[in-house]
Scaffold this active site. Sequence first.
Site, PDB file in Angstrom:
ATOM      1  N   LYS A  39      94.861  82.822 -14.717  1.00  0.00           N
ATOM      2  CA  LYS A  39      95.934  83.347 -15.581  1.00  0.00           C
ATOM      3  C   LYS A  39      96.767  82.211 -16.172  1.00  0.00           C
ATOM      4  CE  LYS A  39      99.714  84.352 -12.348  1.00  0.00           C
ATOM      5  NZ  LYS A  39     100.626  83.290 -12.769  1.00  0.00           N
ATOM      6  N   LYS A  86     104.580  73.232 -14.481  1.00  0.00           N
ATOM      7  CA  LYS A  86     103.845  74.121 -13.568  1.00  0.00           C
ATOM      8  C   LYS A  86     102.489  74.472 -14.177  1.00  0.00           C
ATOM      9  CE  LYS A  86     102.606  77.074 -10.549  1.00  0.00           C
ATOM     10  NZ  LYS A  86     102.059  76.609  -9.259  1.00  0.00           N
ATOM     11  N   CYS A 134      96.086  82.406  -9.728  1.00  0.00           N
ATOM     12  CA  CYS A 134      96.852  81.446 -10.534  1.00  0.00           C
ATOM     13  C   CYS A 134      96.051  80.736 -11.605  1.00  0.00           C
ATOM     14  CB  CYS A 134      97.507  80.426  -9.606  1.00  0.00           C
ATOM     15  SG  CYS A 134      98.676  81.214  -8.525  1.00  0.00           S
ATOM     16  N   VAL A 143     104.200  84.232  -3.154  1.00  0.00           N
ATOM     17  CA  VAL A 143     105.208  83.165  -3.330  1.00  0.00           C
ATOM     18  C   VAL A 143     106.542  83.594  -2.727  1.00  0.00           C
ATOM     19  CG1 VAL A 143     106.547  81.893  -5.033  1.00  0.00           C
ATOM     20  CG2 VAL A 143     104.084  82.160  -5.346  1.00  0.00           C
ATOM     21  N   ARG A 192      99.533  76.562  -2.183  1.00  0.00           N
ATOM     22  CA  ARG A 192      98.137  77.020  -2.220  1.00  0.00           C
ATOM     23  C   ARG A 192      97.978  78.130  -1.191  1.00  0.00           C
ATOM     24  NH1 ARG A 192      95.536  71.828  -0.232  1.00  0.00           N
ATOM     25  NH2 ARG A 192      97.622  71.745   0.657  1.00  0.00           N
TER      26      ARG A 192
END
Length: 439
Positions: A266, A207, A263, A11, A154
Amino acid sequence: MKICMIGAGYVGLVSAACFSEFGWEVTCVDKDKNRLAMMKAGKSPIYEPGLDDLISRNMKAGRLLFSDELGPAVSQADVVFLAVGTPMRRGDGHADLSYVYQAVEELAPHLNGFTVITTKSTVPVGTSREIERRLRDKNPKADFGVCSNPEFLREGSAIGDFSHPDRVLVGLDDERAREVMARLYQPLSLRNAPVIFVSRESAELAKYAANAFLALKISFINEISDLCEHVGADVQEVANAIGKDRRIGDKFLHPGPGYGGSCFPKDVSAIVRTAREAKSPLSLIEQVSTVNDERKLAMSGRIEAACGGSVRGKKIAILGVTFKPNTDDMRDAPSLVIVPMLQERGASVRVYDPEGRKQAEPMLPGVLWCEGSLAACEGADALVVLTEWNEFRALNLSAVRERMTGNILVDLRNVFTPNAALEAGFYYVGVGKPVVARS
Ligand code: UDX
Protein backbone atom coordinates in the site's frame (compact mmCIF):
# COMPACT_ATOMS: atom_id res chain seq x y z
CA MET A 1 2.45 12.01 30.77
CA LYS A 2 -1.02 11.01 29.70
CA ILE A 3 -1.51 9.52 26.24
CA CYS A 4 -4.62 8.71 24.25
CA MET A 5 -3.94 6.14 21.51
CA ILE A 6 -6.76 6.07 18.94
CA GLY A 7 -6.77 2.72 17.13
CA ALA A 8 -5.64 -0.60 18.57
CA GLY A 9 -4.27 -2.23 15.43
CA TYR A 10 -0.70 -3.48 14.97
CA VAL A 11 0.84 -0.02 15.34
CA GLY A 12 -1.58 1.44 17.90
CA LEU A 13 -1.65 -1.50 20.27
CA VAL A 14 2.11 -2.08 20.23
CA SER A 15 2.77 1.66 20.68
CA ALA A 16 0.23 1.93 23.53
CA ALA A 17 1.75 -1.06 25.36
CA CYS A 18 5.31 0.20 24.86
CA PHE A 19 4.52 3.76 25.97
CA SER A 20 2.89 2.37 29.14
CA GLU A 21 6.03 0.28 29.67
CA PHE A 22 7.96 3.59 29.66
CA GLY A 23 5.76 4.57 32.63
CA TRP A 24 3.33 6.84 30.79
CA GLU A 25 -0.41 6.51 31.40
CA VAL A 26 -2.04 5.30 28.21
CA THR A 27 -5.68 4.93 27.26
CA CYS A 28 -6.06 2.94 24.07
CA VAL A 29 -9.37 3.66 22.35
CA ASP A 30 -10.94 1.37 19.79
CA LYS A 31 -14.45 0.95 18.44
CA ASP A 32 -14.29 -2.78 17.87
CA LYS A 33 -16.11 -4.30 20.84
CA ASN A 34 -14.59 -7.75 20.36
CA ARG A 35 -11.05 -6.41 20.25
CA LEU A 36 -11.76 -4.27 23.30
CA ALA A 37 -13.11 -7.23 25.25
CA MET A 38 -10.01 -9.28 24.42
CA MET A 39 -7.63 -6.47 25.38
CA LYS A 40 -9.47 -5.78 28.62
CA ALA A 41 -8.94 -9.46 29.41
CA GLY A 42 -5.20 -8.86 28.87
CA LYS A 43 -5.24 -10.74 25.56
CA SER A 44 -3.85 -9.26 22.38
CA PRO A 45 -6.18 -9.64 19.36
CA ILE A 46 -3.10 -9.88 17.16
CA TYR A 47 -0.25 -12.37 17.22
CA GLU A 48 2.87 -10.38 18.13
CA PRO A 49 5.59 -12.08 20.24
CA GLY A 50 5.69 -10.64 23.77
CA LEU A 51 2.66 -8.37 23.38
CA ASP A 52 0.34 -10.34 25.69
CA ASP A 53 2.77 -10.03 28.61
CA LEU A 54 3.37 -6.34 27.95
CA ILE A 55 -0.37 -5.66 27.91
CA SER A 56 -1.26 -7.64 31.03
CA ARG A 57 1.72 -6.33 33.02
CA ASN A 58 0.91 -2.68 32.30
CA MET A 59 -2.81 -3.15 32.81
CA LYS A 60 -2.06 -4.60 36.26
CA ALA A 61 0.18 -1.61 36.97
CA GLY A 62 -2.76 0.66 36.06
CA ARG A 63 -0.79 2.40 33.30
CA LEU A 64 -2.65 0.88 30.35
CA LEU A 65 -6.42 1.17 29.92
CA PHE A 66 -8.71 0.18 27.07
CA SER A 67 -11.88 2.07 26.31
CA ASP A 68 -14.42 2.82 23.60
CA GLU A 69 -14.98 6.34 24.91
CA LEU A 70 -12.87 8.87 23.05
CA GLY A 71 -13.98 11.98 24.99
CA PRO A 72 -12.53 11.47 28.46
CA ALA A 73 -9.31 9.97 27.08
CA VAL A 74 -8.73 12.97 24.80
CA SER A 75 -9.53 15.64 27.37
CA GLN A 76 -7.04 14.17 29.86
CA ALA A 77 -4.31 13.56 27.30
CA ASP A 78 -1.07 15.50 26.76
CA VAL A 79 -0.63 13.62 23.47
CA VAL A 80 -3.33 12.08 21.26
CA PHE A 81 -2.03 9.57 18.71
CA LEU A 82 -3.92 8.79 15.52
CA ALA A 83 -3.08 5.15 14.91
CA VAL A 84 -6.12 4.15 12.88
CA GLY A 85 -5.91 2.19 9.65
CA THR A 86 -4.97 3.92 6.40
CA PRO A 87 -5.67 1.07 3.95
CA MET A 88 -5.16 1.34 0.22
CA ARG A 89 -8.27 2.86 -1.35
CA ARG A 90 -9.78 0.42 -3.82
CA GLY A 91 -9.33 1.55 -7.38
CA ASP A 92 -6.92 4.45 -7.29
CA GLY A 93 -4.28 3.13 -4.89
CA HIS A 94 -4.45 6.20 -2.66
CA ALA A 95 -4.32 5.88 1.12
CA ASP A 96 -7.88 5.88 2.49
CA LEU A 97 -7.89 8.61 5.18
CA SER A 98 -11.55 8.31 6.13
CA TYR A 99 -10.75 6.70 9.51
CA VAL A 100 -8.15 9.39 10.24
CA TYR A 101 -10.53 12.28 9.54
CA GLN A 102 -13.38 10.57 11.35
CA ALA A 103 -11.20 10.32 14.46
CA VAL A 104 -10.24 14.01 14.05
CA GLU A 105 -13.91 15.01 13.92
CA GLU A 106 -14.67 12.99 17.03
CA LEU A 107 -11.74 14.17 19.13
CA ALA A 108 -11.91 17.89 18.28
CA PRO A 109 -14.62 18.88 20.80
CA HIS A 110 -12.82 17.15 23.67
CA LEU A 111 -9.50 18.95 23.42
CA ASN A 112 -8.63 20.43 26.78
CA GLY A 113 -5.47 22.39 27.51
CA PHE A 114 -2.48 22.32 25.19
CA THR A 115 -2.56 18.96 23.41
CA VAL A 116 -0.30 17.47 20.77
CA ILE A 117 -2.19 15.51 18.11
CA THR A 118 0.18 13.11 16.42
CA THR A 119 -0.27 10.92 13.35
CA LYS A 120 1.33 7.54 13.96
CA SER A 121 -0.40 5.89 11.02
CA THR A 122 1.34 6.21 7.68
CA VAL A 123 -0.34 9.18 6.00
CA PRO A 124 0.33 11.00 2.70
CA VAL A 125 2.42 14.15 2.69
CA GLY A 126 0.33 17.12 3.80
CA THR A 127 -2.09 15.16 6.00
CA SER A 128 -0.87 16.68 9.29
CA ARG A 129 -1.48 20.15 7.87
CA GLU A 130 -4.97 19.10 6.74
CA ILE A 131 -5.69 17.66 10.20
CA GLU A 132 -4.64 21.00 11.74
CA ARG A 133 -7.03 22.84 9.40
CA ARG A 134 -9.92 20.54 10.26
CA LEU A 135 -9.28 20.81 14.01
CA ARG A 136 -9.16 24.65 13.85
CA ASP A 137 -12.37 24.56 11.85
CA LYS A 138 -14.13 22.23 14.27
CA ASN A 139 -12.86 23.77 17.51
CA PRO A 140 -11.40 27.28 16.95
CA LYS A 141 -10.76 27.81 20.66
CA ALA A 142 -8.68 24.66 21.14
CA ASP A 143 -4.96 25.02 21.94
CA PHE A 144 -3.03 22.27 20.13
CA GLY A 145 -0.14 21.35 17.85
CA VAL A 146 -0.29 18.70 15.13
CA CYS A 147 2.77 16.59 14.37
CA SER A 148 3.80 13.51 12.44
CA ASN A 149 5.47 10.61 14.26
CA PRO A 150 5.58 7.67 11.83
CA GLU A 151 6.46 4.22 13.14
CA PHE A 152 8.98 1.82 11.59
CA LEU A 153 7.78 -1.34 13.36
CA ARG A 154 8.14 -4.69 11.62
CA GLU A 155 5.48 -7.24 12.43
CA GLY A 156 6.92 -10.11 14.42
CA SER A 157 9.59 -7.87 15.98
CA ALA A 158 7.45 -4.82 16.73
CA ILE A 159 8.20 -4.53 20.47
CA GLY A 160 11.94 -4.73 19.89
CA ASP A 161 11.69 -2.23 17.05
CA PHE A 162 9.72 0.20 19.23
CA SER A 163 11.99 -0.13 22.26
CA HIS A 164 15.29 -0.08 20.34
CA PRO A 165 14.57 2.01 17.25
CA ASP A 166 17.24 3.13 14.81
CA ARG A 167 15.64 6.54 15.21
CA VAL A 168 12.49 8.26 16.42
CA LEU A 169 11.21 10.57 13.70
CA VAL A 170 9.07 13.58 14.63
CA GLY A 171 7.75 16.12 12.14
CA LEU A 172 6.50 19.39 13.67
CA ASP A 173 6.73 23.17 13.44
CA ASP A 174 5.61 24.17 16.94
CA GLU A 175 8.12 24.72 19.79
CA ARG A 176 5.70 23.66 22.51
CA ALA A 177 4.88 20.44 20.64
CA ARG A 178 8.61 19.78 20.38
CA GLU A 179 9.03 19.98 24.14
CA VAL A 180 6.14 17.58 24.69
CA MET A 181 7.42 15.06 22.14
CA ALA A 182 10.98 15.30 23.46
CA ARG A 183 9.66 14.53 26.95
CA LEU A 184 7.47 11.72 25.65
CA TYR A 185 10.43 9.97 24.06
CA GLN A 186 12.93 10.73 26.79
CA PRO A 187 12.99 7.07 27.91
CA LEU A 188 14.35 6.25 24.44
CA SER A 189 16.68 9.19 24.00
CA LEU A 190 18.21 8.22 27.38
CA ARG A 191 19.05 4.92 25.67
CA ASN A 192 20.76 6.94 22.94
CA ALA A 193 18.04 6.31 20.37
CA PRO A 194 18.26 9.47 18.23
CA VAL A 195 15.06 11.55 18.24
CA ILE A 196 15.08 13.45 14.95
CA PHE A 197 12.95 16.59 14.56
CA VAL A 198 12.10 17.60 11.00
CA SER A 199 9.27 19.38 9.17
CA ARG A 200 5.93 17.61 9.03
CA GLU A 201 6.16 17.07 5.29
CA SER A 202 9.65 15.59 5.65
CA ALA A 203 8.49 13.15 8.33
CA GLU A 204 5.46 12.09 6.30
CA LEU A 205 7.48 11.59 3.11
CA ALA A 206 10.38 9.87 4.94
CA LYS A 207 8.04 7.09 6.07
CA TYR A 208 6.96 6.35 2.51
CA ALA A 209 10.48 6.76 1.20
CA ALA A 210 11.78 4.24 3.77
CA ASN A 211 9.22 1.60 2.82
CA ALA A 212 9.63 2.26 -0.89
CA PHE A 213 13.40 1.85 -0.58
CA LEU A 214 13.05 -1.39 1.41
CA ALA A 215 10.60 -2.73 -1.17
CA LEU A 216 13.03 -1.67 -3.92
CA LYS A 217 15.81 -3.58 -2.18
CA ILE A 218 13.67 -6.72 -2.08
CA SER A 219 12.67 -6.49 -5.75
CA PHE A 220 16.34 -5.84 -6.54
CA ILE A 221 17.56 -9.02 -4.81
CA ASN A 222 14.70 -11.01 -6.31
CA GLU A 223 15.84 -10.01 -9.82
CA ILE A 224 19.50 -10.62 -8.97
CA SER A 225 18.39 -14.04 -7.71
CA ASP A 226 16.93 -14.89 -11.12
CA LEU A 227 20.13 -13.70 -12.82
CA CYS A 228 22.17 -15.92 -10.47
CA GLU A 229 20.24 -18.94 -11.72
CA HIS A 230 21.07 -18.06 -15.32
CA VAL A 231 24.77 -17.52 -14.78
CA GLY A 232 25.37 -20.24 -12.16
CA ALA A 233 26.00 -17.86 -9.26
CA ASP A 234 24.67 -18.30 -5.72
CA VAL A 235 22.45 -15.40 -4.59
CA GLN A 236 23.31 -15.88 -0.90
CA GLU A 237 27.01 -15.58 -1.73
CA VAL A 238 26.35 -12.50 -3.85
CA ALA A 239 24.10 -10.94 -1.17
CA ASN A 240 26.69 -11.63 1.50
CA ALA A 241 29.45 -10.14 -0.64
CA ILE A 242 27.62 -6.90 -1.43
CA GLY A 243 25.98 -6.65 2.01
CA LYS A 244 29.36 -6.25 3.68
CA ASP A 245 29.52 -2.81 2.08
CA ARG A 246 27.99 -0.57 4.76
CA ARG A 247 26.55 1.64 2.05
CA ILE A 248 24.43 -1.37 0.98
CA GLY A 249 23.95 -3.21 4.30
CA ASP A 250 23.22 -6.92 4.66
CA LYS A 251 19.55 -6.66 5.60
CA PHE A 252 16.64 -7.14 3.19
CA LEU A 253 18.75 -9.03 0.67
CA HIS A 254 16.88 -12.34 0.99
CA PRO A 255 15.14 -13.40 -2.22
CA GLY A 256 11.70 -14.93 -1.94
CA PRO A 257 8.29 -15.14 -3.60
CA GLY A 258 7.84 -11.36 -3.37
CA TYR A 259 7.02 -9.01 -0.51
CA GLY A 260 3.58 -8.80 1.11
CA GLY A 261 2.16 -7.36 4.29
CA SER A 262 -0.04 -4.45 5.24
CA CYS A 263 2.59 -1.82 4.46
CA PHE A 264 4.90 -2.29 1.50
CA PRO A 265 2.22 -2.89 -1.14
CA LYS A 266 0.00 0.00 0.00
CA ASP A 267 2.85 2.42 0.76
CA VAL A 268 4.57 1.80 -2.58
CA SER A 269 1.28 2.42 -4.34
CA ALA A 270 0.60 5.59 -2.32
CA ILE A 271 4.01 7.19 -2.88
CA VAL A 272 3.78 6.46 -6.60
CA ARG A 273 0.42 8.26 -6.65
CA THR A 274 1.72 11.19 -4.64
CA ALA A 275 4.69 11.53 -6.97
CA ARG A 276 2.57 11.38 -10.12
CA GLU A 277 0.20 14.04 -8.77
CA ALA A 278 3.21 16.18 -7.82
CA LYS A 279 4.40 15.83 -11.42
CA SER A 280 7.58 14.18 -10.18
CA PRO A 281 7.02 10.49 -10.96
CA LEU A 282 9.12 7.82 -9.21
CA SER A 283 9.84 5.67 -12.24
CA LEU A 284 12.08 3.24 -10.31
CA ILE A 285 9.49 2.67 -7.58
CA GLU A 286 6.76 2.18 -10.20
CA GLN A 287 8.80 -0.79 -11.37
CA VAL A 288 9.10 -2.20 -7.83
CA SER A 289 5.46 -3.26 -7.57
CA THR A 290 5.44 -4.53 -11.16
CA VAL A 291 8.44 -6.75 -10.43
CA ASN A 292 6.80 -7.89 -7.21
CA ASP A 293 3.46 -8.76 -8.81
CA GLU A 294 5.14 -10.65 -11.65
CA ARG A 295 7.31 -12.55 -9.20
CA LYS A 296 4.36 -14.20 -7.49
CA LEU A 297 3.12 -15.45 -10.87
CA ALA A 298 6.62 -16.59 -11.81
CA MET A 299 6.88 -18.59 -8.57
CA SER A 300 3.70 -20.50 -9.46
CA GLY A 301 5.32 -21.28 -12.81
CA ARG A 302 8.47 -22.42 -11.01
CA ILE A 303 6.46 -24.91 -8.94
CA GLU A 304 4.75 -26.18 -12.09
CA ALA A 305 8.07 -26.57 -13.88
CA ALA A 306 9.52 -28.46 -10.91
CA CYS A 307 6.54 -30.84 -11.18
CA GLY A 308 7.49 -31.70 -14.76
CA GLY A 309 5.44 -28.96 -16.41
CA SER A 310 2.02 -29.63 -14.89
CA VAL A 311 0.53 -29.78 -11.37
CA ARG A 312 -2.73 -31.31 -12.62
CA GLY A 313 -3.76 -34.12 -10.27
CA LYS A 314 -0.71 -33.46 -8.08
CA LYS A 315 -0.83 -33.25 -4.27
CA ILE A 316 1.17 -30.20 -3.20
CA ALA A 317 2.12 -29.48 0.41
CA ILE A 318 2.65 -25.81 1.33
CA LEU A 319 4.64 -24.90 4.42
CA GLY A 320 3.89 -21.34 5.56
CA VAL A 321 1.24 -18.98 4.14
CA THR A 322 1.59 -15.80 6.28
CA PHE A 323 3.35 -12.89 4.56
CA LYS A 324 6.37 -13.42 6.81
CA PRO A 325 7.27 -15.56 9.84
CA ASN A 326 6.32 -14.67 13.46
CA THR A 327 3.03 -13.10 12.48
CA ASP A 328 -0.52 -14.28 11.78
CA ASP A 329 -1.02 -11.53 9.21
CA MET A 330 -2.09 -12.65 5.75
CA ARG A 331 -2.48 -9.23 4.12
CA ASP A 332 -1.08 -9.35 0.57
CA ALA A 333 0.75 -12.59 1.35
CA PRO A 334 2.24 -14.19 -1.80
CA SER A 335 0.37 -17.38 -0.86
CA LEU A 336 -2.90 -15.62 -1.76
CA VAL A 337 -1.76 -15.56 -5.39
CA ILE A 338 0.33 -18.73 -5.57
CA VAL A 339 -2.04 -21.22 -3.90
CA PRO A 340 -5.14 -20.35 -5.98
CA MET A 341 -3.03 -20.52 -9.14
CA LEU A 342 -1.91 -24.04 -8.27
CA GLN A 343 -5.52 -25.02 -7.57
CA GLU A 344 -6.70 -23.49 -10.86
CA ARG A 345 -4.10 -25.59 -12.64
CA GLY A 346 -5.46 -28.76 -11.10
CA ALA A 347 -3.37 -29.31 -7.99
CA SER A 348 -4.85 -30.36 -4.65
CA VAL A 349 -3.18 -28.29 -1.95
CA ARG A 350 -2.52 -29.11 1.71
CA VAL A 351 -1.26 -26.38 4.02
CA TYR A 352 0.45 -26.01 7.39
CA ASP A 353 1.27 -22.67 9.01
CA PRO A 354 2.24 -22.31 12.71
CA GLU A 355 0.04 -19.24 13.29
CA GLY A 356 -1.72 -18.33 10.08
CA ARG A 357 -4.63 -20.77 9.90
CA LYS A 358 -7.21 -18.59 11.69
CA GLN A 359 -6.69 -15.62 9.38
CA ALA A 360 -5.90 -17.65 6.26
CA GLU A 361 -8.72 -20.23 6.34
CA PRO A 362 -11.39 -17.91 4.89
CA MET A 363 -8.90 -16.51 2.37
CA LEU A 364 -7.73 -19.86 0.94
CA PRO A 365 -10.84 -21.91 0.18
CA GLY A 366 -10.45 -25.50 -0.92
CA VAL A 367 -7.14 -26.28 0.77
CA LEU A 368 -6.70 -29.07 3.30
CA TRP A 369 -5.39 -27.64 6.59
CA CYS A 370 -2.89 -29.83 8.42
CA GLU A 371 -1.67 -29.53 12.00
CA GLY A 372 2.03 -29.94 11.32
CA SER A 373 4.71 -30.05 8.65
CA LEU A 374 4.93 -33.84 8.50
CA ALA A 375 1.14 -34.18 8.34
CA ALA A 376 1.07 -31.74 5.43
CA CYS A 377 3.73 -33.74 3.56
CA GLU A 378 1.80 -37.04 3.90
CA GLY A 379 1.42 -38.48 0.42
CA ALA A 380 2.43 -35.21 -1.28
CA ASP A 381 4.04 -35.22 -4.71
CA ALA A 382 5.76 -31.89 -4.04
CA LEU A 383 6.61 -29.76 -1.03
CA VAL A 384 6.75 -25.94 -1.29
CA VAL A 385 8.13 -23.59 1.39
CA LEU A 386 6.47 -20.17 1.09
CA THR A 387 7.24 -18.63 4.52
CA GLU A 388 10.47 -19.16 6.45
CA TRP A 389 9.09 -20.05 9.89
CA ASN A 390 12.03 -21.16 12.04
CA GLU A 391 10.47 -24.53 12.84
CA PHE A 392 10.80 -25.53 9.18
CA ARG A 393 14.57 -25.19 9.41
CA ALA A 394 14.63 -27.98 12.00
CA LEU A 395 12.70 -30.43 9.80
CA ASN A 396 14.27 -33.86 9.28
CA LEU A 397 14.25 -33.95 5.49
CA SER A 398 14.63 -37.73 5.35
CA ALA A 399 11.51 -38.14 7.50
CA VAL A 400 9.71 -35.66 5.24
CA ARG A 401 10.80 -37.55 2.12
CA GLU A 402 9.59 -40.86 3.53
CA ARG A 403 6.08 -39.49 4.01
CA MET A 404 5.89 -38.05 0.55
CA THR A 405 4.97 -39.84 -2.65
CA GLY A 406 7.09 -37.57 -4.85
CA ASN A 407 10.54 -36.05 -4.26
CA ILE A 408 10.10 -32.45 -5.34
CA LEU A 409 11.10 -29.70 -2.92
CA VAL A 410 10.55 -26.07 -4.05
CA ASP A 411 12.12 -23.88 -1.38
CA LEU A 412 11.11 -20.27 -2.15
CA ARG A 413 12.91 -18.96 0.94
CA ASN A 414 16.15 -20.96 0.72
CA VAL A 415 15.37 -22.47 4.14
CA PHE A 416 17.27 -25.66 3.25
CA THR A 417 20.61 -26.19 1.58
CA PRO A 418 20.65 -27.94 -1.80
CA ASN A 419 23.09 -30.56 -0.50
CA ALA A 420 20.93 -31.50 2.52
CA ALA A 421 17.94 -31.80 0.19
CA LEU A 422 19.93 -33.91 -2.26
CA GLU A 423 21.12 -36.23 0.49
CA ALA A 424 17.52 -36.78 1.57
CA GLY A 425 16.68 -37.78 -2.00
CA PHE A 426 14.92 -34.61 -3.16
CA TYR A 427 14.83 -32.86 -6.51
CA TYR A 428 15.57 -29.44 -5.00
CA VAL A 429 14.65 -26.05 -6.47
CA GLY A 430 15.59 -22.97 -4.42
CA VAL A 431 15.76 -19.28 -5.42
CA GLY A 432 18.99 -17.96 -6.82
CA LYS A 433 20.58 -21.36 -6.32
CA PRO A 434 21.81 -23.86 -8.88
CA VAL A 435 19.10 -26.53 -9.36
CA VAL A 436 20.36 -29.82 -7.99
CA ALA A 437 18.84 -33.22 -8.65
CA ARG A 438 19.85 -36.80 -7.99
CA SER A 439 22.19 -37.62 -10.83
C1 UDX B 1 7.64 -3.22 6.97
C2 UDX B 1 8.85 -2.34 7.32
O1 UDX B 1 10.00 -3.19 7.49
C3 UDX B 1 8.59 -1.59 8.61
O2 UDX B 1 9.67 -0.74 8.91
C4 UDX B 1 7.32 -0.75 8.42
O3 UDX B 1 7.01 -0.06 9.61
C5 UDX B 1 6.16 -1.66 8.07
O4 UDX B 1 6.45 -2.42 6.90
P1 UDX B 1 6.64 -5.51 7.76
O5 UDX B 1 5.81 -5.33 6.53
O6 UDX B 1 5.99 -5.83 9.05
O7 UDX B 1 7.51 -4.15 8.02
O8 UDX B 1 7.66 -6.71 7.49
P2 UDX B 1 9.10 -6.80 6.81
O9 UDX B 1 9.93 -7.60 7.72
O10 UDX B 1 9.57 -5.49 6.37
O11 UDX B 1 8.82 -7.72 5.51
C6 UDX B 1 7.97 -7.18 4.50
C7 UDX B 1 7.91 -8.19 3.37
O12 UDX B 1 9.19 -8.27 2.72
C8 UDX B 1 7.58 -9.62 3.82
O13 UDX B 1 6.69 -10.19 2.88
C9 UDX B 1 8.93 -10.33 3.78
O14 UDX B 1 8.79 -11.72 3.50
C10 UDX B 1 9.60 -9.62 2.62
N1 UDX B 1 11.06 -9.66 2.69
C11 UDX B 1 11.69 -8.99 3.70
C12 UDX B 1 11.77 -10.35 1.71
O15 UDX B 1 11.19 -10.95 0.81
N2 UDX B 1 13.13 -10.34 1.77
C13 UDX B 1 13.81 -9.70 2.77
O16 UDX B 1 15.04 -9.75 2.78
C14 UDX B 1 13.07 -9.02 3.77
